[in-house]
Design a protein around this motif. Structure first.
Motif, PDB file in Angstrom:
ATOM      1  N   PRO A  97       0.807  -1.236   0.000  1.00  0.00           N
ATOM      2  CA  PRO A  97       0.000   0.000   0.000  1.00  0.00           C
ATOM      3  C   PRO A  97       0.831   1.274   0.000  1.00  0.00           C
ATOM      4  O   PRO A  97       0.723   2.115   0.894  1.00  0.00           O
ATOM      5  CB  PRO A  97      -0.811  -0.143   1.291  1.00  0.00           C
ATOM      6  CG  PRO A  97       0.095  -0.906   2.198  1.00  0.00           C
ATOM      7  CD  PRO A  97       0.822  -1.895   1.317  1.00  0.00           C
ATOM      8  N   THR A  98       1.665   1.435  -1.026  1.00  0.00           N
ATOM      9  CA  THR A  98       2.497   2.631  -1.139  1.00  0.00           C
ATOM     10  C   THR A  98       2.434   3.177  -2.556  1.00  0.00           C
ATOM     11  O   THR A  98       2.254   2.408  -3.522  1.00  0.00           O
ATOM     12  CB  THR A  98       3.972   2.325  -0.808  1.00  0.00           C
ATOM     13  OG1 THR A  98       4.505   1.436  -1.804  1.00  0.00           O
ATOM     14  CG2 THR A  98       4.099   1.677   0.573  1.00  0.00           C
ATOM     15  N   LEU A  99       2.606   4.479  -2.683  1.00  0.00           N
ATOM     16  CA  LEU A  99       2.646   5.070  -4.016  1.00  0.00           C
ATOM     17  C   LEU A  99       3.879   4.594  -4.776  1.00  0.00           C
ATOM     18  O   LEU A  99       3.834   4.448  -6.003  1.00  0.00           O
ATOM     19  CB  LEU A  99       2.645   6.600  -3.914  1.00  0.00           C
ATOM     20  CG  LEU A  99       2.538   7.339  -5.252  1.00  0.00           C
ATOM     21  CD1 LEU A  99       1.210   7.031  -5.942  1.00  0.00           C
ATOM     22  CD2 LEU A  99       2.690   8.846  -5.050  1.00  0.00           C
ATOM     23  N   ALA A 157      -5.275  15.117  -3.684  1.00  0.00           N
ATOM     24  CA  ALA A 157      -6.635  14.583  -3.767  1.00  0.00           C
ATOM     25  C   ALA A 157      -6.607  13.078  -3.999  1.00  0.00           C
ATOM     26  O   ALA A 157      -7.407  12.329  -3.422  1.00  0.00           O
ATOM     27  CB  ALA A 157      -7.401  15.284  -4.877  1.00  0.00           C
ATOM     28  N   PHE A 158      -5.689  12.630  -4.848  1.00  0.00           N
ATOM     29  CA  PHE A 158      -5.595  11.199  -5.096  1.00  0.00           C
ATOM     30  C   PHE A 158      -5.217  10.445  -3.830  1.00  0.00           C
ATOM     31  O   PHE A 158      -5.847   9.438  -3.478  1.00  0.00           O
ATOM     32  CB  PHE A 158      -4.582  10.896  -6.197  1.00  0.00           C
ATOM     33  CG  PHE A 158      -4.309   9.416  -6.348  1.00  0.00           C
ATOM     34  CD1 PHE A 158      -5.235   8.602  -7.001  1.00  0.00           C
ATOM     35  CD2 PHE A 158      -3.169   8.842  -5.811  1.00  0.00           C
ATOM     36  CE1 PHE A 158      -5.005   7.234  -7.109  1.00  0.00           C
ATOM     37  CE2 PHE A 158      -2.939   7.475  -5.911  1.00  0.00           C
ATOM     38  CZ  PHE A 158      -3.858   6.667  -6.566  1.00  0.00           C
ATOM     39  N   MET A 159      -4.180  10.923  -3.144  1.00  0.00           N
ATOM     40  CA  MET A 159      -3.722  10.219  -1.945  1.00  0.00           C
ATOM     41  C   MET A 159      -4.811  10.198  -0.880  1.00  0.00           C
ATOM     42  O   MET A 159      -4.973   9.200  -0.167  1.00  0.00           O
ATOM     43  CB  MET A 159      -2.451  10.858  -1.404  1.00  0.00           C
ATOM     44  CG  MET A 159      -1.221  10.666  -2.275  1.00  0.00           C
ATOM     45  SD  MET A 159      -0.840   8.916  -2.642  1.00  0.00           S
ATOM     46  CE  MET A 159      -0.593   8.257  -0.989  1.00  0.00           C
ATOM     47  N   LEU A 160      -5.569  11.267  -0.759  1.00  0.00           N
ATOM     48  CA  LEU A 160      -6.658  11.293   0.213  1.00  0.00           C
ATOM     49  C   LEU A 160      -7.687  10.220  -0.119  1.00  0.00           C
ATOM     50  O   LEU A 160      -8.081   9.415   0.738  1.00  0.00           O
ATOM     51  CB  LEU A 160      -7.321  12.662   0.225  1.00  0.00           C
ATOM     52  CG  LEU A 160      -8.614  12.764   1.049  1.00  0.00           C
ATOM     53  CD1 LEU A 160      -8.340  12.534   2.518  1.00  0.00           C
ATOM     54  CD2 LEU A 160      -9.279  14.107   0.822  1.00  0.00           C
ATOM     55  N   SER A 161      -8.136  10.191  -1.363  1.00  0.00           N
ATOM     56  CA  SER A 161      -9.174   9.234  -1.753  1.00  0.00           C
ATOM     57  C   SER A 161      -8.662   7.800  -1.683  1.00  0.00           C
ATOM     58  O   SER A 161      -9.414   6.872  -1.350  1.00  0.00           O
ATOM     59  CB  SER A 161      -9.670   9.552  -3.171  1.00  0.00           C
ATOM     60  OG  SER A 161      -8.642   9.352  -4.128  1.00  0.00           O
ATOM     61  N   TRP A 162      -7.402   7.603  -2.003  1.00  0.00           N
ATOM     62  CA  TRP A 162      -6.813   6.256  -1.997  1.00  0.00           C
ATOM     63  C   TRP A 162      -6.571   5.777  -0.566  1.00  0.00           C
ATOM     64  O   TRP A 162      -6.855   4.629  -0.229  1.00  0.00           O
ATOM     65  CB  TRP A 162      -5.522   6.272  -2.812  1.00  0.00           C
ATOM     66  CG  TRP A 162      -4.955   4.918  -3.107  1.00  0.00           C
ATOM     67  CD1 TRP A 162      -5.647   3.807  -3.486  1.00  0.00           C
ATOM     68  CD2 TRP A 162      -3.578   4.544  -3.056  1.00  0.00           C
ATOM     69  NE1 TRP A 162      -4.773   2.762  -3.684  1.00  0.00           N
ATOM     70  CE2 TRP A 162      -3.511   3.187  -3.435  1.00  0.00           C
ATOM     71  CE3 TRP A 162      -2.401   5.234  -2.767  1.00  0.00           C
ATOM     72  CZ2 TRP A 162      -2.291   2.496  -3.499  1.00  0.00           C
ATOM     73  CZ3 TRP A 162      -1.195   4.551  -2.835  1.00  0.00           C
ATOM     74  CH2 TRP A 162      -1.144   3.204  -3.194  1.00  0.00           C
TER      75      TRP A 162
END
Length: 305
Positions: A97-99, A157-162
């Motif tokens: 679970p990491t970018l 925004a992506f990291m928040l939703s993910w």
């Protein structure tokens, strides 16, 4: 959905923002990634069809609806996405679970299926999308999302939703291909699940690729031997069990399975010889299997040359 995302972003800002990961200096965009516009079903069938196509499986979103959509839950669950990936003969690899893990797959020309929560933790709005790239200069993540072929979303925004979806991400791997962000436990577990789903030849190909760089991995050797045996490749399975037993003499599970292969081709004495090397301290469930195999060997009357 975008309005909900804006609300969630504001709430997150009030609660205190988490640090953002850094993107690599060089951006990536997988422009050849297919696009299947979809509004229904949380976009699960469309997102899965997109990443399956990138792994060489041609399937329409409509053909996947009955496999991944749960009407009673009004959505698709990760378990269904994983199981459907396996049903098409692909290794369903759930990324760490990491970018960084997502970026590593993109660097290998593999788009990544992600689960997002476009609502809030209390009022979630689940949505599946496909990450196809990123732009480090602008701090943007690029996605195939819903009816938008190229959604340009801020990293924040992506990291928040993910993150509100527990940073869940999936890539379907062609058997024989290794993940870029290799996590031994995750990958071998994915192969074991593929084997249990009946795709024995595909699972064996995955184990073989893993063993090319790690020839002494006992778990992978055992999995490969079991897959080969189930696929009817008895000679290759026997060879692989013996490789494992060279490393772990008397291993109860490998010895039992090898003995059963030998009995199947009428090699009673060879099977008994393998079983005699197993220590008496084998765990109870394995001991029961060994006793059954010993009885079968004792009752056999034929023997191979």
């Amino acid at each position: 959905m975008l309005r909900l995302l804006i609300i969630a972003t504001l709430l997150a800002g009030c609660a205190g923002a988490r640090p953002l990961p850094e993107l690599p200096e060089t951006g990536v965009e997988l422009t050849a990634t297919p696009f299947h516009p979809q509004e229904q079903y949380q976009c699960g069938p469309a997102a899965l069809a997109t990443v399956l196509a990138s792994s060489g499986v041609t399937v329409s979103p409509d053909a996947l609806v009955d496999q991944v959509w749960l009407p009673g839950r009004h959505g698709s669950l990760q378990l269904e996405m994983v199981a459907t990936t396996r049903s098409h003969g692909r290794v369903a690899y759930v990324l760490p679970p990491t970018l960084d893990a997502v970026v590593a797959e993109l660097a290998q020309d593999r788009p990544v299926l992600v689960l997002q929560n476009l609502g809030t933790p209390r009022w979630p709005v689940w949505h599946f999308a496909v990450v196809i790239g990123f732009d480090p200069d602008r701090g943007r993540i690029l996605l195939r999302s819903g009816t938008t072929e190229r959604l340009d979303m801020s990293l924040r925004a992506f990291m928040l939703s993910w993150r509100m979806a527990e940073s869940w991400a999936l890539v379907p791997l062609t058997p024989g291909d290794l993940p870029a962000a290799t996590d031994r436990q995750r990958y071998l577990a994915a192969l074991a699940d593929l084997e249990r789903s009946g795709h024995f030849t595909a699972a064996a190909a995955g184990y073989r690729a893993w063993l090319e760089a790690r020839p002494n991995d006992a778990v992978a050797l055992f999995g490969m031997a079991n897959s080969l045996a189930a696929a009817g490749e008895s000679a290759a399975a026997e060879h692989t069990y013996r490789r494992l037993l060279e490393q772990r003499p008397g291993d109860a599970a490998a010895s039992n399975n090898l003995a059963r292969l030998l009995l199947a081709r009428g090699c009673r004495r060879d099977a008994q010889d393998v079983l005699e090397r197993v220590p008496a301290s084998a765990p109870a469930p394995l001991q029961e299997a060994l006793d059954a195999t010993r009885r079968e060997a004792g009752a056999a009357t034929n023997d191979c040359l």
